[in-house]
Design an enzyme around this catalytic site. Structure first.
Site, mmCIF file in Angstrom:
data_model
loop_
_atom_site.group_PDB
_atom_site.id
_atom_site.type_symbol
_atom_site.label_atom_id
_atom_site.label_comp_id
_atom_site.label_asym_id
_atom_site.label_seq_id
_atom_site.Cartn_x
_atom_site.Cartn_y
_atom_site.Cartn_z
ATOM 1 N N GLU A 215 33.630 35.007 40.101
ATOM 2 C CA GLU A 215 35.082 35.240 40.024
ATOM 3 C C GLU A 215 35.278 36.735 40.244
ATOM 4 O O GLU A 215 35.048 37.537 39.340
ATOM 5 C CB GLU A 215 35.611 34.818 38.643
ATOM 6 N N CYS A 249 42.878 41.287 37.647
ATOM 7 C CA CYS A 249 42.317 40.954 38.965
ATOM 8 C C CYS A 249 43.363 40.415 39.922
ATOM 9 O O CYS A 249 43.251 40.586 41.126
ATOM 10 C CB CYS A 249 41.188 39.941 38.806
#
Ligand code: NAD
Length: 469
Positions: A215, A249
């Site tokens: 991720e 993110c």
């Protein structure tokens, strides 16, 4: 529990031995563990978690509740409602050529897993994957980031109170700890962090052919079309950008907007910043801080370079080193080679780039790595469809940002440079399990007709099989 370099292999082996017992657990037993974690998050440790994150980077309590605790609790609740069904044999159809057999898929645990997490949402990104690992019947070693030591310490306490170490263990420490752990032959590694470290993790995993979920991050564009409701777009972008002080993110990394909208955008943006954080942002309790000096200096260098290269600071650009404060900053007229337009920002700076045609904006996005998120602000449906079809991204949110993360019916993750594999809900469960295929023969089956010796008759049957079955 304190672990040292010499004890990692022993810890790993104890989990390796115990993995089948854990793997045999029923859905009820797994749910019991998840409920204990839920209770700890919501009750026993909630205040300690809030305090730890305040110490780590002055994260506001409501943001801790919503983005660290609630997200994990919501995931647990969703799994509790679905795990029984996921663990059932998933019967599949039988093709005519296999008449006399039946088949199903069973989701078996991967085994011993390593979960490496970043500092920006330390609780969410450590316990979120753990929840999926537990649902899948795995054991896990957790390695949180060294950059948020208070959060890591609370999590270490929680893990040793809730689990035996041969099932779940948390190892604190610097990067060297992660490097040592990566030498071990885990069955799966779930890594959340930067693309650069993702490459290191994948290389280490390749030595043992360990499967990985990566991720990762990168630059998530926010594309604003002339048909957008600009005021509403700004409301969403200011929230999504300064949540966690831009250290998210999926934060809007840069804005691409039609040149005719720029002046109005900047005015609305300033007003919205003041509406959320007051005129005195530095004293707002809703605005957190940069995690450490390294990241503070990195962000200052982005602003300094922009100034040196004659970019326009449309808002902010102020900082205070002692409290690691950087004001909400808007910057435009950047040179193409600037850090602001090339490196992931990961802080409260928002570069603006203007375009003349939507296809020029699309080309700009496609010339960069595939983003983790691509945001579209537009009302024109044809334009929205065109943008989605012409670009690639891990996920997209239309007329808002970050919300795609919190729908557990959606897979969350990137593509190539922004990630490999998905998390959340069933998709997270899938990452931590092997979809094992099982076929059982019940009676005389069609393939019997094709067993050796290969006579002329069998050749004819093979021909018919190819043509008709
Ligand atoms: P990072 O990659 O520096 O660190 C992540 C983890 O890797 C930490 O636990 C750290 O200890 C470990 N690590 C660091 N260097 C290492 C090395 N050389 N060898 C082995 N392990 C090492 O990331 P970060 O600074 O903690 O987090 C920021 C990055 O994470 C950003 O790029 C952001 O976009 C990304 N991120 C992605 C997601 C997502 O869900 N896709 C979520 C949060 C953050």
């Amino acid at each position: 529990m304190n672990y040292s370099k010499n004890t990692y292999a022993a810890l790993f082996n104890s989990q390796k031995e115990h993995q089948y017992k854990v793997g045999h657990s029923t859905y009820k037993e797994r749910i019991k563990k998840l409920k204990a974690l839920q209770y700890a998050l919501e009750n026993t440790y909630r205040d300690e978690i809030r305090e730890a994150l305040y110490k780590d980077f002055k994260k506001p309590q409501i943001e801790v509740d919503l983005t660290e605790i609630y997200i994990v609790v919501k995931e647990i609740k969703y799994i509790i409602s679905n795990l029984k069904a996921w663990l059932k044999k998933q019967r599949v159809d039988t093709p005519l050529s296999l008449l006399g057999t039946s088949s199903y898929i069973t989701y078996e645990p991967k085994g011993v897993c390593l979960i490496m997490s970043p500092w920006n949402y330390p609780i969410n990104l450590t316990f979120g994957p753990l929840v999926s690992a537990i649902a899948g019947g795995n054991t896990a070693i957790l390695k949180p980031s060294e950059m948020t030591p208070h959060s890591s310490a609370v999590m270490a306490k929680m893990v040793s109170a809730l689990f035996s170490e041969n099932e779940v263990a948390l190892v604190e420490g610097e990067v060297e700890v992660a490097q040592e752990l990566l030498k071990l032959p885990f069955n799966h590694i779930f890594f959340t962090g930067s693309p650069n470290v993702g490459k290191i993790v994948m290389q280490a995993a390749a030595k043992h052919l360990t499967s990985v979920t990566l991720e990762l991050g990168g630059k998530s564009p926010t594309l604003i079309h002339t048909s957008a409701d600009l005021k509403s777009a700004v409301k969403n972008i200011v929230w999504g950008k300064f949540l966690n002080n831009g250290q998210t993110c999926i934060a809007p990394d840069y804005v691409l907007l039609h040149e005719s909208l720029k002046t109005e955008f900047v005015t609305l943006f300033k007003d919205q910043v003041h509406a959320y954080y007051s005129e005195d942002v530095q004293n707002s309790e809703s605005y957190s801080r940069i995690v450490n000096n390294k990241h503070f200096n990195r962000l200052l260098s982005v602003i300094d370079e922009a100034k040196e290269k004659n970019a326009q600071i449309d808002l902010g650009g102020h900082s205070e080193a002692s409290s690691k404060y950087i004001s909400p900053t808007l910057v435009s007229n950047l040179s193409e080679d600037s850090k602001a337009l090339n490196d992931e920002i990961f802080g409260p700076i928002l570069p603006i780039k203007t375009y003349q045609t939507i296809d020029e904006a699309i080309q700009y996005i496609n010339a960069k790595e595939k983003p983790l998120a691509l945001y579209i602000y537009a009302k024109d449906r044809k334009v929205i469809k065109h943008i989605i079809k012409s670009t690639r991204a891990g996920g997209t949110c239309i007329n808002s940002n970050a919300l795609q993360y919190s729908n557990h019916h959606l897979p969350f993750g990137g593509s190539n440079n922004s990630g490999i594999g998905k998390s959340h809900g069933f998709f997270g469960f899938q990452e931590f399990t092997n979809a094992r295929s099982v076929l059982k023969r019940h009676t005389y089956t069609l393939p019997y007709l094709l067993f050796p010796p290969y006579t002329n008759l069998k050749e004819k049957i093979a021909k018919i099989t190819i043509k008709w079955f």
